[in-house]
Design an enzyme around this catalytic site. Structure first.
Site, short mmCIF file in Angstrom:
data_model
loop_
_atom_site.label_atom_id
_atom_site.label_comp_id
_atom_site.label_asym_id
_atom_site.label_seq_id
_atom_site.Cartn_x
_atom_site.Cartn_y
_atom_site.Cartn_z
NE ARG A 288 42.56 37.45 42.34
CZ ARG A 288 41.48 36.84 41.85
NH1 ARG A 288 40.55 36.38 42.68
NH2 ARG A 288 41.32 36.71 40.55
CE1 TYR B 188 39.41 31.88 30.28
CE2 TYR B 188 38.45 29.72 29.79
CZ TYR B 188 38.40 31.11 29.73
OH TYR B 188 37.36 31.72 29.11
C1 UD1 Z 1 36.12 34.64 33.56
C2 UD1 Z 1 34.75 34.65 32.90
C3 UD1 Z 1 33.71 34.20 33.92
C4 UD1 Z 1 34.07 32.84 34.46
C5 UD1 Z 1 35.49 32.83 34.99
C6 UD1 Z 1 35.89 31.41 35.32
C7 UD1 Z 1 34.79 36.41 31.25
C8 UD1 Z 1 34.39 37.80 30.93
N1 UD1 Z 1 34.46 35.98 32.46
O1 UD1 Z 1 36.09 35.60 34.58
O2 UD1 Z 1 32.43 34.15 33.35
O3 UD1 Z 1 33.15 32.45 35.47
O4 UD1 Z 1 36.42 33.33 34.03
O5 UD1 Z 1 37.12 31.40 35.99
O6 UD1 Z 1 35.34 35.72 30.42
N2 UD1 Z 1 42.98 36.65 30.22
C9 UD1 Z 1 43.78 37.01 29.15
N3 UD1 Z 1 43.68 38.25 28.64
C10 UD1 Z 1 42.82 39.19 29.13
C11 UD1 Z 1 42.00 38.82 30.22
C12 UD1 Z 1 42.10 37.55 30.73
O7 UD1 Z 1 44.57 36.21 28.68
O8 UD1 Z 1 42.79 40.29 28.59
C13 UD1 Z 1 43.09 35.30 30.77
C14 UD1 Z 1 43.57 35.30 32.20
O9 UD1 Z 1 44.97 35.13 32.24
C15 UD1 Z 1 42.86 34.09 32.77
C16 UD1 Z 1 41.57 34.00 31.97
O10 UD1 Z 1 41.79 34.74 30.80
O11 UD1 Z 1 43.59 32.91 32.55
C17 UD1 Z 1 40.36 34.50 32.73
O12 UD1 Z 1 40.51 35.88 33.00
P1 UD1 Z 1 40.00 36.53 34.33
O13 UD1 Z 1 40.25 37.98 34.28
O14 UD1 Z 1 40.51 35.79 35.50
O15 UD1 Z 1 38.43 36.29 34.18
P2 UD1 Z 1 37.39 36.19 35.34
O16 UD1 Z 1 37.04 37.55 35.80
O17 UD1 Z 1 37.83 35.22 36.35
CA CA Z 2 39.81 34.12 36.95
#
Ligand code: UD1
Ligand code: CA
Length: 473
Positions: A15, A112
């Site tokens: 995004r 994060y």
């Molecule tokens: C996640 C949480 C959600 C919370 C939100 C807060 C989970 C399943 N959900 O959702 O409960 O309210 O964050 O912002 O954890 N990332 C990785 N590797 C991956 C996936 C993600 O490094 O395989 C990192 C992303 O870069 C990011 C963070 O983890 O910095 C969060 O991932 P994102 O996919 O944005 O999670 P949300 O759906 O926002």
């Molecule tokens: Ca997120």
């Protein structure tokens, strides 16, 4: 007990609509991920691990100077998968050979890369909440919880699990307490839970959030912790949120400067993109940008619309409006501007005056000297109590090489002079206005080069031809 920090930064950041990986976008000109690493550094962690994936090469190159462990998450299969990769939990992730053995009493804190403003004090409380038999979870209550995982509690108000929005029922979506994502737990238990995660959910991802229900099942208490300020937990997914984070960050910087004794005419109209240290009784007018390392001495005044980059400004110096100052040292009680440009490697001693439309580059100007109007002085040394008249130019460049101009103490350079370097103007010399100086000027004498003035008696200025009646258009 020792602490390990895991920072998740592997996501694509779609995004942002950017060629630059999301976590490299800057807040206060510093990459978001670096903010998080710097904050983690304050927690005395044994290791700081960054899980990276998307734009991995760029992230590691830009942030190569950070003393962290890098763990690559080849495919982004979810937040739980990312933490498992960092902890080397099999079979979800390949074992990470660089990892130290886990001690039953070690704590893991998950952060994060796109939550850049999180504060060390808040994190300290999350860590304290995590004991052998408890888990610390940072939650906030939002008016609009859309998009976040919701915190579910039982009749005794104990946290029971987290449900992601996409998996939630309409009733669960009414809950306004949300998961910030930040948590701390025993690393031994975390590894146990992560090893049995599945991806049977709406997004087909391994959710880190699923470990909450597992903790409760194992009799581990989930302790919700609130941040010092809700703005700390702002996550950046698009450029609107990036701008929002920038404003919060700048507000904090402005408040810090004011608490240290600086008067900011408007704290909303100053930007700190680096580190500024201030003495007492500093006044900064509106629209001032500080970049890199800037030191402002006691009583310094900075006028409106000024940019100051990597510069030390001595006590009681005054920078008037509309100046650009870069990689310079400005002496005490000096006065710069308005409309002056001070370029790199300029050192001004005390009581120097640099006035409007003056450019100074790679030059040392000694005490009490004045260059007040419309001049260029580059690759030069200027002695004490020198007066350089309006429109003086050091001709330092022949198109291939740069040469030095040396101006002794107490020199007076008349207006509109060109000093063709390499050239030395001896101590106490006077240069007549309008001179082009190509050879050294001896000390104490008047040197001038000027075509003699002449007057032609009876000369008439050409007159326009009489109107021929044809319009000239
Ligand atoms: C996640 C949480 C959600 C919370 C939100 C807060 C989970 C399943 N959900 O959702 O409960 O309210 O964050 O912002 O954890 N990332 C990785 N590797 C991956 C996936 C993600 O490094 O395989 C990192 C992303 O870069 C990011 C963070 O983890 O910095 C969060 O991932 P994102 O996919 O944005 O999670 P949300 O759906 O926002
Ligand atoms: Ca997120």
């Amino acid at each position: 007990m020792s602490l390990d920090v895991i920072i998740l930064a592997a996501g694509a950041g779609t995004r942002m609509r950017s060629a630059l990986p999301k976590v490299l976008h800057g807040v206060g000109a510093k990459p978001m991920l670096e903010h998080v690493v710097d904050t983690a550094r304050q927690l005395n962690a044994r290791h700081i691990q960054v899980v990276y994936g998307h734009g991995g090469v760029a992230v590691r190159t830009v942030l190569a100077h950070l003393d962290v462990m890098w763990t690559e998450q080849g495919q982004q299969l979810g937040t739980g998968h990312a933490v498992a990769a960092a902890l080397g939990v099999s079979p979800l992730a390949p074992l990470n050979p660089g990892l130290p053995p886990v001690n039953a009493h070690d704590t893991v804190l998950v952060l994060y890369g796109d939550v850049p403003l999180i504060g060390a004090e808040t994190l300290q409380r999350v860590i304290s909440a995590a004991q052998d038999n408890s888990l610390g979870l940072l939650t906030v209550v939002l008016d609009n919880p859309r998009g976040y995982g919701r915190i579910l509690r039982d009749a005794h108000n104990n946290v029971t699990r987290i449900v992601e929005e996409k998996d939630a029922t309409d009733e669960q979506r009414q809950v306004r307490e949300i998961n910030t994502g930040i948590l701390a737990a025993s690393s031994e238990k975390l590894q146990k839970w992560l090893a049995v995660l599945d991806n049977n959910n709406a997004q087909g991802e391994y959710y880190l959030t699923d470990i909450i229900a597992m903790a409760v099942r194992d009799g581990v208490k989930v302790v919700p912790v609130e941040p010092d300020s809700i703005t700390e937990t702002l996550g950046v997914n698009n450029r609107m949120q990036l701008a929002e984070a920038e404003r919060y960050y700048q507000r904090t910087q402005a408040e810090r400067l004011m608490l240290q004794g600086a008067t900011l005419r408007d704290p909303a109209r100053i930007d700190v993109r680096g580190e500024v240290s201030v003495g007492t009784d500093i006044t900064v007018d509106v629209n001032v940008i500080f970049e890199g390392k800037v030191v402002l001495g006691n009583g310094v005044r900075v006028g409106a619309n000024t940019v100051i980059r990597n510069t030390i400004i001595g006590d009681h110096a005054e920078i008037l409006e509309n100046c650009v100052i870069e990689d310079a040292v400005i002496g005490r009680h000096s006065r710069i501007g308005p409309f002056a440009r001070i370029r790199p490697e300029t050192v001004l001693a005390d009581n120097v005056h640099i006035g409007n439309f003056v450019e100074i580059k790679k030059t040392r100007v000694d005490q009490g000297s004045k260059i007040n109007h419309l001049s260029y002085v580059g690759d030069a040394t200027v002695g004490r109590n020198v007066n350089i008249g309006a429109g003086t130019i050091t001709c330092n460049y022949d198109g291939a090489n740069k040469y030095q101009t040396v101006i002794g103490d107490n020199v007076f350079v008349g207006s509109d002079s060109q000093l063709v370097a390499p050239v030395t103007i001896g101590e106490g010399a006077t240069i007549g206005a309008g001179s082009t100086i190509t050879r050294n000027a001896p000390p104490g004498e008047l040197t001038l080069s000027r075509t003699p003035q002449q007057s032609k008696a009876g000369w008439k200025r050409p007159a326009k031809k009489k109107d021929s009646g044809i319009s000239s258009g």
